[in-house]
Write an enzyme that holds these catalytic residues in place. Structure first.
Site, PDB file in Angstrom:
ATOM      1  N   HIS A  43       0.859  -1.194   0.000  1.00 39.00           N
ATOM      2  CA  HIS A  43       0.000   0.000   0.000  1.00 39.00           C
ATOM      3  C   HIS A  43       0.890   1.236   0.000  1.00 39.00           C
ATOM      4  O   HIS A  43       2.113   1.133   0.190  1.00 39.00           O
ATOM      5  CB  HIS A  43      -0.847   0.024   1.283  1.00 39.00           C
ATOM      6  CG  HIS A  43      -0.011   0.351   2.470  1.00 39.00           C
ATOM      7  ND1 HIS A  43       0.811  -0.584   3.074  1.00 39.00           N
ATOM      8  CD2 HIS A  43       0.223   1.520   3.116  1.00 39.00           C
ATOM      9  CE1 HIS A  43       1.484  -0.003   4.042  1.00 39.00           C
ATOM     10  NE2 HIS A  43       1.157   1.270   4.096  1.00 39.00           N
ATOM     11  N   HIS A 125       5.700   6.289  -1.071  1.00 31.84           N
ATOM     12  CA  HIS A 125       6.382   5.026  -1.379  1.00 31.84           C
ATOM     13  C   HIS A 125       5.543   3.832  -0.949  1.00 31.84           C
ATOM     14  O   HIS A 125       4.680   3.946  -0.080  1.00 31.84           O
ATOM     15  CB  HIS A 125       7.751   4.978  -0.689  1.00 31.84           C
ATOM     16  CG  HIS A 125       7.661   4.940   0.801  1.00 31.84           C
ATOM     17  ND1 HIS A 125       7.456   6.075   1.559  1.00 31.84           N
ATOM     18  CD2 HIS A 125       7.700   3.904   1.677  1.00 31.84           C
ATOM     19  CE1 HIS A 125       7.408   5.742   2.826  1.00 31.84           C
ATOM     20  NE2 HIS A 125       7.533   4.435   2.937  1.00 31.84           N
TER      21      HIS A 125
HETATM   22  P1  2AM Z   1       6.737   2.516   6.013  1.00 31.47           P
HETATM   23  O1  2AM Z   1       6.093   1.543   5.055  1.00 31.47           O
HETATM   24  O2  2AM Z   1       7.669   3.456   5.354  1.00 31.47           O
HETATM   25  O3  2AM Z   1       7.313   1.822   7.210  1.00 31.47           O
HETATM   26  C1  2AM Z   1       1.668   1.413   8.439  1.00 31.47           C
HETATM   27  O4  2AM Z   1       2.566   1.171   9.446  1.00 31.47           O
HETATM   28  C2  2AM Z   1       2.185   2.426   7.477  1.00 31.47           C
HETATM   29  O5  2AM Z   1       2.440   3.653   8.163  1.00 31.47           O
HETATM   30  C3  2AM Z   1       3.477   2.060   6.788  1.00 31.47           C
HETATM   31  O6  2AM Z   1       3.342   2.361   5.412  1.00 31.47           O
HETATM   32  C4  2AM Z   1       4.540   2.882   7.428  1.00 31.47           C
HETATM   33  O7  2AM Z   1       5.494   3.401   6.563  1.00 31.47           O
HETATM   34  C5  2AM Z   1       3.772   4.051   7.954  1.00 31.47           C
HETATM   35  N1  2AM Z   1       4.339   4.472   9.233  1.00 31.47           N
HETATM   36  C6  2AM Z   1       4.536   3.697  10.307  1.00 31.47           C
HETATM   37  N2  2AM Z   1       5.054   4.431  11.317  1.00 31.47           N
HETATM   38  C7  2AM Z   1       5.197   5.679  10.841  1.00 31.47           C
HETATM   39  C8  2AM Z   1       5.669   6.897  11.388  1.00 31.47           C
HETATM   40  N3  2AM Z   1       6.096   6.974  12.658  1.00 31.47           N
HETATM   41  N4  2AM Z   1       5.688   7.972  10.596  1.00 31.47           N
HETATM   42  C9  2AM Z   1       5.266   7.917   9.321  1.00 31.47           C
HETATM   43  N5  2AM Z   1       4.793   6.801   8.756  1.00 31.47           N
HETATM   44  C10 2AM Z   1       4.753   5.698   9.499  1.00 31.47           C
END
Ligand code: 2AM
Length: 176
Positions: A43, A125
């Protein structure tokens, strides 16, 4: 104690695209590169909200329902590696304006509702691999997938038996 789910606004990918990406990923990366994200979990996050109370979730959903932003074409033609968070990702060389506007709106609504927003610039991303803290050979450019994005979702990040699953709690249409 009331359970506060971990929530985020995001974009779901069509199942056919999720499958294509999984096959491509398997051909591009060795098992040592990192832990593959499950196909159904691929996603794009628009705004991360964190652990949110029911009241605040309702408030954010009311705001989301009023958003009037255009549908857009998502072109996936870029990839990279962030060694610190250990993420290998797929993204766009040029993010569509509709995507950036939608994310900016959701992130500012989240911030005003008291959800901490990272000061780092938004880099749209799709995380392909996690735990990728060692150097990884990123596939050279030349790949390209595209899909029309006509909805955005509120997802809950849920853990069951050590597995993460992103469940859509609500979705809203973009203008076509
Ligand atoms: P990531 O894929 O770059 O890890 C669910 O966890 C989604 O939220 C993921 O796509 C994750 O990004 C994002 N996510 C998790 N923790 C986060 C944070 N502290 N700040 C921004 N995005 C976050």
């Amino acid at each position: 104690m009331a359970h506060t789910p971990r929530l985020f606004f995001g974009i779901a990918l069509p199942e056919t695209l999720q499958q294509e990406l999984v096959h491509w990923r398997a051909a591009q990366f060795t098992a040592e590169a990192g832990k593959p994200v499950a196909a159904a979990n691929l996603h794009l996050t628009l705004a991360f909200l964190g652990d949110v109370s029911a009241e605040k979730s309702q408030q954010l959903q009311r705001l989301a329902a009023r958003i009037q932003q255009p549908a857009f074409n998502l072109h996936l033609d870029d990839a990279g590696h962030w060694p610190r968070p250990g993420v290998v990702w797929l993204g766009c060389r040029q993010a569509p304006r509709g995507l950036l506007q939608l994310a900016a709106l959701l992130r500012s609504q989240a911030a005003r509702s008291g959800c901490y927003q990272s000061p780092l610039p938004f880099h749209p991303h799709i995380t392909l691999l996690r735990g990728a803290h060692q150097p990884v050979a990123v596939p050279p450019r030349g790949f390209h997938w595209s899909c029309v994005i006509e909805h955005f979702h509120l997802f809950a990040s849920e853990q069951t038996q050590g597995r993460t699953r992103y469940r859509s709690l609500a979705q809203w249409p973009l203008l076509s």
